[in-house]
Scaffold this active site. Structure first.
Site: not given
Ligand code: CIR
Length: 256
Positions: A161, A246
């Site tokens: 991201h 997140c």
């Molecule tokens: C994903 O791959 O969507 C989750 N395992 C991790 C999301 C992390 N989100 C973020 O950094 N905003």
């Protein structure tokens, strides 16, 4: 004084089934403890904690930031770029609607993850990444431009991201590990940090940020610039490509 609150969402038993670039076993019990410590750190900085009800069928639902973009009293509900994460947004939507936010939604064929959105004042950078597509950038722009935001699309090709690559200090300086940033020159002020891990900050107040213990030299660099840094160990959540941003959605000046 402005009212500050943070949305968080408890990790679920199926956390270890979450999407991860590298398959590393996750200790779910330890992750729960680390999540509690994270929530305590945010609470300790004066935030009201608002828990979105847990979503047992969504292993990645602890990463609540991905489900929404909040700007002023507008909540733009995301449409996850990864299919296993679709549906997570419903709980967030209902909590924010109850709190009086004006709701709009990113909808098919657009995808957008909140982790791709970095707000600095009224400028909203949105990453075109593996999770957020061009339609997602466009729908976010259409939703928030009338509210006074300038939405700037930026390429994200090296990490998950935009906020895996860059975040911003309270004075608006964008920071990140430069090899992970597609085009640092897009940001008015960019400061390169020394380590790839733990390079993200969450702004807790005008002079204090939250960082992970996984980047000790990054913490030292930020402290050397005169900022207070609160640290948390979120190693189990980092195994799933999470970072400090997140795990919460920070809200300021909530609707009356
Ligand atoms: C994903 O791959 O969507 C989750 N395992 C991790 C999301 C992390 N989100 C973020 O950094 N905003």
């Amino acid at each position: 004084m402005s009212i500050r609150a943070a949305l968080v969402r408890k990790p679920v038993e199926r956390l270890d089934e979450g999407v991860a670039e590298d398959a590393v076993p996750v200790d779910v019990a330890r992750a729960e403890e680390q999540w509690t410590e994270y929530v305590d750190a945010v609470k300790g900085a004066g935030y009201e904690i608002i828990e979105v009800p847990a979503s047992p069928d969504h292993p990645d639902s602890v990463f609540v930031e991905d489900t929404v973009v909040v700007y002023k009293h507008h909540a733009v509900i995301a449409n996850a770029g990864h299919p296993t994460r679709r549906g997570e947004q419903d709980g967030t939507k209902s909590v924010l609607a109850d709190r009086g936010y004006e709701i709009s939604e990113i909808s098919h064929p657009a995808t957008l993850d909140g982790g791709d959105v970095l707000k600095i004042g009224d400028t909203i950078y949105v990453g075109h990444s593996g999770r957020t597509n061009a339609e997602g950038v466009s729908q976010l722009r259409a939703a928030l431009t009338p509210a006074g935001a300038t939405v700037v699309g930026v390429p994200v090709s090296k990490v998950l991201h935009l906020k895996s690559a860059v975040t911003a200090l309270p004075d608006g300086t964008v920071i990140g590990y430069e090899p992970n940033v597609d085009q640092p020159g897009l940001f008015p002020q960019f400061l390169a940090l020394p380590e790839p891990h733990g390079s993200a900050v969450v702004v807790l107040s005008d002079d204090t940020v939250l960082m992970s213990t996984s980047g000790p030299e990054n913490v030292q660099t930020v402290r050397s610039l005169g900022w207070n840094v609160v640290t948390v160990n979120i190693s189990e959540l980092e195994k799933l490509d999470g970072c400090v941003t997140c795990l919460s959605v920070r809200l300021r000046d909530l609707p009356a």
